[in-house]
Design an enzyme around this catalytic site. Structure first.
Site, PDB file in Angstrom:
ATOM      1  N   HIS A 129     -41.331  -7.692 -20.630  1.00 18.74           N
ATOM      2  CA  HIS A 129     -40.362  -8.350 -21.497  1.00 18.74           C
ATOM      3  C   HIS A 129     -39.471  -7.339 -22.215  1.00 18.74           C
ATOM      4  O   HIS A 129     -38.674  -7.713 -23.072  1.00 18.74           O
ATOM      5  CB  HIS A 129     -41.134  -9.214 -22.512  1.00 18.74           C
ATOM      6  CG  HIS A 129     -40.316 -10.244 -23.191  1.00 18.74           C
ATOM      7  ND1 HIS A 129     -40.166 -10.296 -24.572  1.00 18.74           N
ATOM      8  CD2 HIS A 129     -39.599 -11.283 -22.706  1.00 18.74           C
ATOM      9  CE1 HIS A 129     -39.409 -11.324 -24.896  1.00 18.74           C
ATOM     10  NE2 HIS A 129     -39.039 -11.938 -23.793  1.00 18.74           N
ATOM     11  N   LYS A 136     -36.472  -4.588 -22.976  1.00 15.20           N
ATOM     12  CA  LYS A 136     -35.054  -4.390 -22.666  1.00 15.20           C
ATOM     13  C   LYS A 136     -34.688  -3.004 -23.158  1.00 15.20           C
ATOM     14  O   LYS A 136     -34.497  -2.791 -24.356  1.00 15.20           O
ATOM     15  CB  LYS A 136     -34.169  -5.434 -23.353  1.00 15.20           C
ATOM     16  CG  LYS A 136     -34.476  -6.877 -22.962  1.00 15.20           C
ATOM     17  CD  LYS A 136     -35.402  -7.527 -23.941  1.00 15.20           C
ATOM     18  CE  LYS A 136     -35.661  -8.979 -23.551  1.00 15.20           C
ATOM     19  NZ  LYS A 136     -36.765  -9.564 -24.354  1.00 15.20           N
ATOM     20  N   ASP A 183     -27.929   9.199 -20.327  1.00 15.84           N
ATOM     21  CA  ASP A 183     -27.899  10.666 -20.410  1.00 15.84           C
ATOM     22  C   ASP A 183     -29.035  11.245 -21.252  1.00 15.84           C
ATOM     23  O   ASP A 183     -28.977  12.408 -21.662  1.00 15.84           O
ATOM     24  CB  ASP A 183     -26.560  11.160 -20.968  1.00 15.84           C
ATOM     25  CG  ASP A 183     -25.381  10.815 -20.066  1.00 15.84           C
ATOM     26  OD1 ASP A 183     -25.614  10.584 -18.869  1.00 15.84           O
ATOM     27  OD2 ASP A 183     -24.239  10.766 -20.571  1.00 15.84           O
ATOM     28  N   HIS A 198     -32.792 -16.306 -31.124  1.00 22.23           N
ATOM     29  CA  HIS A 198     -33.651 -15.538 -30.225  1.00 22.23           C
ATOM     30  C   HIS A 198     -34.121 -14.235 -30.871  1.00 22.23           C
ATOM     31  O   HIS A 198     -34.688 -13.365 -30.212  1.00 22.23           O
ATOM     32  CB  HIS A 198     -32.855 -15.238 -28.947  1.00 22.23           C
ATOM     33  CG  HIS A 198     -33.687 -14.809 -27.780  1.00 22.23           C
ATOM     34  ND1 HIS A 198     -33.612 -13.541 -27.227  1.00 22.23           N
ATOM     35  CD2 HIS A 198     -34.609 -15.466 -27.048  1.00 22.23           C
ATOM     36  CE1 HIS A 198     -34.437 -13.450 -26.206  1.00 22.23           C
ATOM     37  NE2 HIS A 198     -35.063 -14.593 -26.070  1.00 22.23           N
ATOM     38  N   LYS A 251     -36.091 -11.283 -32.872  1.00 25.68           N
ATOM     39  CA  LYS A 251     -37.491 -10.856 -33.011  1.00 25.68           C
ATOM     40  C   LYS A 251     -37.524  -9.813 -34.126  1.00 25.68           C
ATOM     41  O   LYS A 251     -37.401  -8.619 -33.886  1.00 25.68           O
ATOM     42  CB  LYS A 251     -38.016 -10.232 -31.719  1.00 25.68           C
ATOM     43  CG  LYS A 251     -37.955 -11.167 -30.494  1.00 25.68           C
ATOM     44  CD  LYS A 251     -36.779 -10.849 -29.633  1.00 25.68           C
ATOM     45  CE  LYS A 251     -36.853 -11.462 -28.254  1.00 25.68           C
ATOM     46  NZ  LYS A 251     -37.074 -12.868 -28.178  1.00 25.68           N
ATOM     47  N   ASP A 268     -41.091  -6.620 -47.596  1.00 22.08           N
ATOM     48  CA  ASP A 268     -40.516  -6.204 -48.878  1.00 22.08           C
ATOM     49  C   ASP A 268     -39.090  -5.689 -48.657  1.00 22.08           C
ATOM     50  O   ASP A 268     -38.326  -6.295 -47.922  1.00 22.08           O
ATOM     51  CB  ASP A 268     -41.422  -5.181 -49.558  1.00 22.08           C
ATOM     52  CG  ASP A 268     -42.802  -5.758 -49.917  1.00 22.08           C
ATOM     53  OD1 ASP A 268     -42.887  -6.990 -50.069  1.00 22.08           O
ATOM     54  OD2 ASP A 268     -43.768  -4.991 -50.032  1.00 22.08           O
TER      55      ASP A 268
END
Length: 401
Positions: free
Chosen positions: A146, A148, A153, A319, A321, A326
């Protein structure tokens, strides 16, 4: 009657086999899994919450690559957004750069064999991760990469929640506005994204560990923001989230498309509420998969009853995450607050320890809350009988959501 009993018995055996396959497959995976661990680093970090801005910078950096591009995406669609992405990769390979593309088998199922063949004809190396395999077939089709990650370089790295497709640009009418969070790193942290990509690349292609020299790991300067990249392979993510929640003294913000916590996480959130910590949960109002929203309602009910505030983003699809603790720590990455990310998927998150960056992140989250409605116990109790029935079914299937 006898036939019905045979059918029920057969269904029971199939369910038992699936459960055993999942359990033994995960046990074998955790035993053999080699999880990378990284120290705290110093980098410059840029935050994106809009796919158009992310793609603009990502594609610009890819077009200006001079050495290599390593890109791993869980999902690449077959649409105009993906065609532009793949076109850039082909152009850079034609210029003589080393280009590697790593795709998850199920997440990028839209990518046709003809497309992969065309990419390879341009000199791009393509590997597909997590192909279905025996002996634990059911586990193998549920475990997904999952992550990404894009490394350019060895000096620029991208990681976060956005995949490649038109919906991530807000161009799919089914979803509308798409809100997600993604990071661009320049500095020490890029070497860790590179290391994670290379490990997954060697695993996907069943390559022996190679010598990856200075071309891939150039000298990097320290940036102003302290952070730590945390990869997980279907385990250890609960511990990461637990430690964050336990550190909270004033507030916890959880942004996730799927709120299906493990029992330890659920109990820790209730403990945080009991000690006076303000807990805010932000989820989408619409679901992109069957039953996932229904599976969240039992947890919504308990945390709201304990004093949490739950908001549902209605402007489009949510979507993100993100977890904010705090005013000093935030977590942004690929992992959802659900059992699939906790127990099945390969994920990578970035813990950021910088008050100014946390403040910028909270400002973005407040924009999302402004376009959300507050979920109430009254709404939960007054749902239809069909909705409550789906909730009961979702409890059975929760480990796969």
């Amino acid at each position: 009657m006898e036939i019905a009993l045979y059918i029920i018995g057969a269904i029971g055996l199939i369910l038992a086999w699936l459960a055993l396959d999942l359990h033994l497959g995960r046990k074998k995976h955790l035993k053999e899994s080699k999880r990378l661990k990284f120290p705290k680093r110093q980098s410059e970090i840029f935050l994106y919450a809009d796919g158009n801005l992310l793609y603009k910078d990502l594609y610009h950096d890819m077009r200006h690559a001079t050495s290599h591009i390593h890109s791993l995406f869980y999902m690449v669609r077959d649409d105009h957004a993906s065609k532009e992405f793949l076109s850039i990769l082909k152009d850079k390979a034609d210029q003589g750069l080393e280009v590697r593309l790593l795709l998850d088998y199920f997440g990028s199922f839209d990518v046709k064999k003809e497309t992969i063949k065309e990419l390879e004809q341009h000199g791009i190396e393509v590997e597909v991760y997590h192909k279905p395999a025996f002996p634990f077939f059911f586990f193998s089709i549920n475990q997904r990469n999952h992550r990404k990650i894009t490394v350019i370089d060895g000096k620029i790295g991208y990681v976060g929640g956005f995949n490649i497709g038109k919906e991530y640009l807000g161009q799919d009418p089914e979803f509308g506005v798409w809100r997600d969070y993604h990071l661009k790193l320049e500095g020490e942290g890029v070497q860790d994204l590179q290391a994670q990509f290379i490990q997954n690349w060697e695993q996907a292609g069943d390559f022996p560990p190679g010598e990856w020299g200075e071309m891939y790991y150039p000298e990097l300067v320290k940036g102003p923001i302290t952070h730590k990249l945390v990869p997980t392979n279907g385990g250890h993510l609960t511990d990461t989230f637990l430690k964050l929640i336990q550190k909270a003294e004033k507030s916890i913000i959880i942004c996730t498309p799927y709120f299906i916590p493990s029992e330890p996480l659920h109990e820790e959130l209730l403990s945080a509420l009991a000690r006076g910590v303000k807990v805010t949960v932000l989820v989408p109002a619409k679901a992109d998969h069957p039953l996932v929203m229904d599976a969240a309602f039992p947890y919504f009910k308990t945390v709201i009853s304990a004093g949490a505030e739950v908001y549902r983003f209605y402007l489009g699809f949510y979507h993100a995450k993100v977890m904010v603790i705090d005013d000093h720590t935030c977590d942004i990455g690929t992992a959802n607050f659900d059992k699939r990310s906790l127990f099945l998927n390969n994920e990578i998150n970035c813990l950021i320890f910088d008050k100014e960056f946390v403040h910028k992140t909270v400002q973005e989250i407040h924009k999302d809350i402004h376009n959300s409605e507050k979920l109430t116990l009254e709404f939960i109790e007054n749902r239809s009988l069909m909705a409550k029935g789906r909730e009961q079914l979702s409890k059975i299937l929760a480990p796969l959501m």
